[in-house]
Design an enzyme around this catalytic site. Structure first.
Site, PDB file in Angstrom:
ATOM      1  N   ASP A  62       3.503   0.144  -0.767  1.00  0.00           N
ATOM      2  CA  ASP A  62       3.293  -0.953  -1.724  1.00  0.00           C
ATOM      3  C   ASP A  62       4.413  -0.895  -2.755  1.00  0.00           C
ATOM      4  O   ASP A  62       4.292  -0.268  -3.810  1.00  0.00           O
ATOM      5  CB  ASP A  62       1.921  -0.833  -2.385  1.00  0.00           C
ATOM      6  CG  ASP A  62       1.493  -2.162  -3.009  1.00  0.00           C
ATOM      7  OD1 ASP A  62       2.327  -3.092  -3.071  1.00  0.00           O
ATOM      8  OD2 ASP A  62       0.330  -2.260  -3.440  1.00  0.00           O
ATOM      9  N   ILE A  63       5.537  -1.534  -2.437  1.00  0.00           N
ATOM     10  CA  ILE A  63       6.746  -1.396  -3.254  1.00  0.00           C
ATOM     11  C   ILE A  63       7.130  -2.709  -3.930  1.00  0.00           C
ATOM     12  O   ILE A  63       7.944  -2.731  -4.822  1.00  0.00           O
ATOM     13  CB  ILE A  63       7.937  -0.857  -2.412  1.00  0.00           C
ATOM     14  CG1 ILE A  63       8.371  -1.839  -1.317  1.00  0.00           C
ATOM     15  CG2 ILE A  63       7.565   0.493  -1.780  1.00  0.00           C
ATOM     16  CD1 ILE A  63       9.636  -1.415  -0.577  1.00  0.00           C
ATOM     17  N   LYS A  64       6.564  -3.811  -3.502  1.00  0.00           N
ATOM     18  CA  LYS A  64       6.793  -5.130  -4.111  1.00  0.00           C
ATOM     19  C   LYS A  64       8.253  -5.373  -4.496  1.00  0.00           C
ATOM     20  O   LYS A  64       8.531  -5.880  -5.583  1.00  0.00           O
ATOM     21  CB  LYS A  64       5.866  -5.327  -5.313  1.00  0.00           C
ATOM     22  CG  LYS A  64       4.378  -5.373  -4.917  1.00  0.00           C
ATOM     23  CD  LYS A  64       3.477  -5.826  -6.055  1.00  0.00           C
ATOM     24  CE  LYS A  64       2.024  -5.945  -5.645  1.00  0.00           C
ATOM     25  NZ  LYS A  64       1.369  -4.677  -5.254  1.00  0.00           N
ATOM     26  N   ARG A  65       9.163  -5.048  -3.609  1.00  0.00           N
ATOM     27  CA  ARG A  65      10.574  -5.301  -3.884  1.00  0.00           C
ATOM     28  C   ARG A  65      10.891  -6.771  -3.639  1.00  0.00           C
ATOM     29  O   ARG A  65      10.128  -7.494  -2.987  1.00  0.00           O
ATOM     30  CB  ARG A  65      11.461  -4.415  -2.990  1.00  0.00           C
ATOM     31  CG  ARG A  65      11.240  -2.912  -3.166  1.00  0.00           C
ATOM     32  CD  ARG A  65      11.487  -2.445  -4.590  1.00  0.00           C
ATOM     33  NE  ARG A  65      11.585  -1.000  -4.699  1.00  0.00           N
ATOM     34  CZ  ARG A  65      10.677  -0.215  -5.285  1.00  0.00           C
ATOM     35  NH1 ARG A  65       9.574  -0.736  -5.811  1.00  0.00           N
ATOM     36  NH2 ARG A  65      10.873   1.093  -5.372  1.00  0.00           N
ATOM     37  N   ASP A  98       4.075  -5.681 -11.053  1.00  0.00           N
ATOM     38  CA  ASP A  98       2.820  -5.421 -10.341  1.00  0.00           C
ATOM     39  C   ASP A  98       1.663  -5.715 -11.279  1.00  0.00           C
ATOM     40  O   ASP A  98       1.874  -6.176 -12.398  1.00  0.00           O
ATOM     41  CB  ASP A  98       2.791  -3.964  -9.846  1.00  0.00           C
ATOM     42  CG  ASP A  98       1.989  -3.816  -8.566  1.00  0.00           C
ATOM     43  OD1 ASP A  98       0.786  -4.133  -8.579  1.00  0.00           O
ATOM     44  OD2 ASP A  98       2.558  -3.420  -7.544  1.00  0.00           O
TER      45      ASP A  98
END
Lengths: 299, 299
Positions: free
Chosen positions: B102-105, A107
């Site tokens: 908002d985990i951006k996996r 991130d």
């Protein structure tokens, strides 16, 4: 992080067992026992995963230097799954195994700093809490260096490590990673960045704490990357179930047969399902599969 | 997922409040209360985050259509942090707000399928468990379509959505995302893929369930991407604290002033710290800041 490299040398085994349990993989008797005890719910699945993982760890701890739990398999079962992830790490660490948390976080800077607690721990009013306890984690580079720097800082402070995704093992890794720019692919550009970033955090054995993920399914690319990044330690997924074999991987290692740790997940932890002779003896099958893999990697 | 678009229309407010709490952000009296009650430990921090978030949600629920908790801020505090993340989602959902996790996996196919439980839920012996309850999540595209497809499948099944990282708001996003290939940048290549993938999952209001993250800090790029991806809904981080302003964002919207939801985190949730008149009234300050942002976005 050199402790992992030393352990690989001592055991003569550059293998990591991927602890990626699924409900389908659980032995029928274990499933029945836990569903009976806890109900058909995430708690039962979490308890199965812990028991299953402990059986694997107990059966390979003296021949395999590391485990790599894939957090997605645990997140799937919510908070109970994450409890199982944490208990697995704790257990493997106590047994002296290195733990690579396959969490692929990434991130922007301040947020990456929060994720870096996975390896760096958390401070509350001056008191340190090591809440996740992974020795290494995997990290996604799509956001660039300001999303990587917080991890490098923690690696330096705690002597832990990260593996940054360079060339992943899946078929569609080519879609973005193989785009060619001035005769270099994107993953080669990422490799150059990772090698450069890595110089900020060198260990004592010639390798950096900033490693790279390089899929076993890409033989030529792995060889080329080894030459491009002589001080970058590789985590190599995609062996076995995804198609890579021992001879494919020769070029991923350096001339001293160092520089890599190769992951196998299903091929080891679900080995009991491939031969009736094991019945539900998950551990024995895993040990045999781990020994076969070790033999396959000794070129 | 059209419910989010409708809510934006009704409230005339394309804003999402980023629930990214930090320990430093907590009001002194709340800190003292929770440390007193639970000790100086992660449990206390988790309880603070829940109380803090509820105050914010209560104060903006009638003027803001959505919240976006950033899971890293919660993961930092281990299992107690994740409990706070889950309780925040549950509370916001009950209040009728849309929740963007908002985990951006992002991972290879079978692993991505496990992560997709965030929006798709989990099945155990035929019984469905919705353990995470996010309506939307953010996803990292570095692994290509086989890592994205499982999310698309769940979006279709559950009418939920994902935002795929295209052009992030941070300074070093340029390092990888801006690399130029045949007069197109990498993020434009990703944008083309996202637009193409999105056709597999169209909603009824002209926008796909497969959205894109496009940072507010990149005015020209945002305008260009809007033209390139007319059916892709944008999640726009980087407003306020990171430097983007309302007028910078005109071109991110379509001609009907639709197509975006703009995030502000610290600018809203820590607004009470910027003006003494609020004392520790977190909610009142957040509401005023949210109203100011709404006004700023009405061009």
């Amino acid at each position: 992080m050199d402790s992992l490299l030393k352990k690989i040398d001592v055991m003569k085994n550059p293998t990591v067992v991927g602890l990626d349990p699924t409900l389908e993989m659980m032995p029928a008797s274990m499933k029945a026992e836990m569903f009976e005890k806890y109900g058909k719910n995430p708690e039962a699945v979490g308890k199965m995963f812990i028991k299953f993982n402990k059986e694997i760890i107990d059966s390979v701890e003296d021949i395999v230097p590391a485990v790599k739990p894939q957090i997605a398999m645990y997140e799937k079962y919510g908070i109970e799954g994450i409890k199982a992830y944490l208990e697995t790490i704790e257990y493997a660490s106590k047994k002296g195994m290195a733990v690579i948390g396959d969490i692929k976080r990434g991130d922007i800077s301040s947020t990456a700093a929060a994720y870096a607690a996975h390896i760096g721990g958390t401070e509350i009013e001056g008191q340190a809490f090591d809440l996740w306890k992974e020795d290494w984690i995997t990290v996604n580079p799509y956001l660039g260096i300001d999303g990587i720097q917080p991890f490098i800082d923690e690696c330096n402070k705690k002597d832990r490590g990260v593996f940054i995704l360079v060339k992943t093992s899946n078929p569609s890794s080519s879609q973005l990673q193989d785009i060619l720019v001035n005769e270099k692919t994107i993953y080669e550009r990422v490799a150059e960045l990772v090698a450069e970033w890595g110089m900020q955090s060198m260990g004592t054995m010639g390798y950096s704490r900033i490693g790279a993920v390089v899929g076993a399914t890409h033989k030529e690319q792995g060889e080329k990357l080894r030459k491009m990044m002589p001080h970058t330690f590789f985590l190599v997924p995609g062996y076995g179930a995804q198609g890579g074999t021992g001879t494919d991987l020769e070029g991923f290692f350096d001339k001293d047969k160092r520089g890599c740790i190769v992951n196998s997940s299903r091929g080891i932890i679900a080995a009991y399902k491939k031969n009736d002779k094991y019945g539900e003896n998950v551990g024995e099958a895993a040990r045999d599969a781990a020994l076969a893999m070790k033999a396959d990697l000794q070129y």
